[in-house]
Write an enzyme that holds these catalytic residues in place. Structure first.
Site, PDB file in Angstrom:
ATOM      1  N   ARG A 150      39.048   0.417 -16.657  1.00  0.00           N
ATOM      2  CA  ARG A 150      38.631   0.037 -15.526  1.00  0.00           C
ATOM      3  C   ARG A 150      37.724  -0.043 -14.317  1.00  0.00           C
ATOM      4  O   ARG A 150      37.564  -1.105 -14.038  1.00  0.00           O
ATOM      5  CB  ARG A 150      39.825  -1.140 -14.840  1.00  0.00           C
ATOM      6  CG  ARG A 150      40.732  -2.101 -16.621  1.00  0.00           C
ATOM      7  CD  ARG A 150      41.973  -2.841 -15.913  1.00  0.00           C
ATOM      8  NE  ARG A 150      43.091  -1.836 -16.207  1.00  0.00           N
ATOM      9  CZ  ARG A 150      44.156  -1.889 -16.158  1.00  0.00           C
ATOM     10  NH1 ARG A 150      44.656  -3.017 -15.844  1.00  0.00           N
ATOM     11  NH2 ARG A 150      45.417  -1.367 -15.782  1.00  0.00           N
ATOM     12  N   HIS A 187      37.701  -1.627 -22.086  1.00  0.00           N
ATOM     13  CA  HIS A 187      37.621  -2.688 -20.938  1.00  0.00           C
ATOM     14  C   HIS A 187      36.529  -3.411 -20.487  1.00  0.00           C
ATOM     15  O   HIS A 187      36.046  -4.805 -20.996  1.00  0.00           O
ATOM     16  CB  HIS A 187      37.643  -2.445 -19.522  1.00  0.00           C
ATOM     17  CG  HIS A 187      38.788  -3.748 -19.024  1.00  0.00           C
ATOM     18  ND1 HIS A 187      39.322  -4.749 -19.515  1.00  0.00           N
ATOM     19  CD2 HIS A 187      38.092  -4.021 -17.540  1.00  0.00           C
ATOM     20  CE1 HIS A 187      38.876  -5.453 -18.690  1.00  0.00           C
ATOM     21  NE2 HIS A 187      38.085  -5.134 -17.224  1.00  0.00           N
ATOM     22  N   LYS A 204      40.559 -16.999 -13.244  1.00  0.00           N
ATOM     23  CA  LYS A 204      41.922 -15.817 -12.785  1.00  0.00           C
ATOM     24  C   LYS A 204      40.848 -15.307 -11.043  1.00  0.00           C
ATOM     25  O   LYS A 204      39.432 -15.633 -11.219  1.00  0.00           O
ATOM     26  CB  LYS A 204      42.199 -15.271 -13.144  1.00  0.00           C
ATOM     27  CG  LYS A 204      42.879 -13.826 -12.512  1.00  0.00           C
ATOM     28  CD  LYS A 204      43.142 -12.850 -13.389  1.00  0.00           C
ATOM     29  CE  LYS A 204      42.864 -11.783 -13.999  1.00  0.00           C
ATOM     30  NZ  LYS A 204      43.141 -10.460 -14.945  1.00  0.00           N
ATOM     31  N   ASP A 262      44.183 -11.901 -23.758  1.00  0.00           N
ATOM     32  CA  ASP A 262      43.862 -11.228 -23.083  1.00  0.00           C
ATOM     33  C   ASP A 262      43.157  -9.527 -23.771  1.00  0.00           C
ATOM     34  O   ASP A 262      43.807  -9.208 -24.307  1.00  0.00           O
ATOM     35  CB  ASP A 262      44.344 -10.702 -22.128  1.00  0.00           C
ATOM     36  CG  ASP A 262      43.872 -10.363 -20.331  1.00  0.00           C
ATOM     37  OD1 ASP A 262      42.050 -10.328 -20.925  1.00  0.00           O
ATOM     38  OD2 ASP A 262      44.094 -10.371 -19.815  1.00  0.00           O
ATOM     39  N   GLY A 301      51.734  -7.862 -15.880  1.00  0.00           N
ATOM     40  CA  GLY A 301      52.127  -8.947 -16.541  1.00  0.00           C
ATOM     41  C   GLY A 301      51.712 -10.453 -15.915  1.00  0.00           C
ATOM     42  O   GLY A 301      51.919 -11.834 -15.423  1.00  0.00           O
TER      43      GLY A 301
HETATM   44  C1  R5P Z   1      41.773  -7.787 -16.211  1.00  0.00           C
HETATM   45  O1  R5P Z   1      40.205  -7.790 -16.373  1.00  0.00           O
HETATM   46  C2  R5P Z   1      42.334  -7.527 -17.672  1.00  0.00           C
HETATM   47  O2  R5P Z   1      41.247  -8.206 -18.571  1.00  0.00           O
HETATM   48  C3  R5P Z   1      43.661  -8.628 -17.665  1.00  0.00           C
HETATM   49  O3  R5P Z   1      43.399  -9.400 -17.392  1.00  0.00           O
HETATM   50  C4  R5P Z   1      44.931  -7.331 -16.547  1.00  0.00           C
HETATM   51  O4  R5P Z   1      44.681  -5.647 -16.741  1.00  0.00           O
HETATM   52  C5  R5P Z   1      46.383  -7.828 -16.515  1.00  0.00           C
HETATM   53  O5  R5P Z   1      46.437  -7.289 -15.423  1.00  0.00           O
HETATM   54  P1  R5P Z   1      48.245  -7.551 -15.004  1.00  0.00           P
HETATM   55  O6  R5P Z   1      49.366  -8.192 -16.318  1.00  0.00           O
HETATM   56  O7  R5P Z   1      47.978  -6.606 -14.140  1.00  0.00           O
HETATM   57  O8  R5P Z   1      47.676  -8.844 -13.995  1.00  0.00           O
END
Ligand code: R5P
Length: 279
Positions: A89, A122, A181, A207, A213
């Protein structure tokens, strides 16, 4: 002889690969010294090693390096299959002074490898950090197959995963949409309200990664508030940090499904059939 070297991140996936391809799993010892340092030994001769190992969590990275080193001392060819490319990431400089972790990891791994296989990194450009051949597998279609007939609309929780929702919807022959988001911190996200036609409909939220989460929880809240019937949640890489799964179920998800890139109770879809032809 060609052999699979099963890293401790991926015992089930390695077994599935052996069953599909007939390539045996090598006899390998992987232990910890009392101080926590890792020890590996490949207990048989191998000419072509196929190492299956995640670069997550940190201790698997060291294990991978040691397995590569041990393999390099006997094998003429090393393929490294990285089901979940941890550190992916941080794929660019977001703020001055940072490291590009995804690139550094690539430079270290390629020292003892002839070829790399990545599953839904990613960002696709991560493959360009390697100077050896890289195959990228997209597990979105097999997740979509799992949900065929169960879902009326696929929604991604952010614009970054819209391409996944689109692809899954094409396979399932249904509609797709995406939410917007904004990440406030590692643990906190906010989601822009968006009106969608969800009353009584069965929804799949898809996703690439579930980490804390938080993203899924916010997406579920919004989708539930718009009258959705069943809410299925799916991702490729289920990290499930802390109580991420509980958070998602408490928010109202009926089901959580991930692949086996990171093995857990939610790994209901195997990527083995996608990796098998490449090894
Ligand atoms: C971010 O760009 C990824 O696609 C996921 O949305 C992210 O890693 C999800 O993270 P979390 O579960 O901590 O919200």
């Amino acid at each position: 002889m060609k052999k699979i070297i099963a890293g401790t991140s991926s015992p089930m996936l390695s077994k599935s690969l052996m069953e599909i391809t007939g390539i045996p799993i090598a006899d390998v010892s992987i232990k910890k010294f009392p101080d926590g340092e890792c020890y590996v030994r490949i207990n048989e001769e191998i000419e072509h090693a196929i190492i299956i190992e995640n670069t997550y969590p940190d201790e698997k990275i060291i294990e991978l390096f040691l397995l590569q080193d041990a393999a390099r001392r006997m094998a003429g060819k090393i393929d490294v299959v990285i089901p979940y490319y941890g550190y992916g990431r941080q794929d660019k400089i977001f703020e001055g002074g940072e490291a590009i972790s995804a690139e550094k990891m690539a430079k270290l791994i390629e020292q003892d490898a002839e070829r790399i296989v990545l599953v839904n990194p990613h960002k696709k450009h991560i493959s360009r950090f390697f100077s050896i051949p890289v195959d990228i597998i997209d597990a979105t279609p097999i997740l979509a197959e799992y949900f065929k007939g169960k879902v009326d609309i696929v929604i991604s929780p952010d614009a970054g995963a819209e391409h996944m929702a689109k692809k899954a919807a094409e396979i399932m022959g249904c509609e797709y949409d995406y939410l917007e988001k904004t990440r406030i911190s590692g643990n906190e996200v906010i989601m822009k309200p968006k009106r969608m036609e969800l009353n009584g409909r069965n929804v799949l939220i898809i996703d690439d990664i579930i980490s804390t989460g938080g993203t899924m929880r916010e997406a579920i809240k919004q989708i539930k508030a718009q009258g959705a019937n069943k809410i299925h949640v799916a991702c490729i890489h289920g990290l499930f940090i802390g109580n991420a799964d509980e958070k998602i179920l408490q928010a109202g998800a009926d089901e959580i499904v991930t692949t086996d890139t990171i093995e857990s109770a939610y790994s209901k879809v195997s990527i083995a059939p996608l990796i098998a032809p490449l090894i």
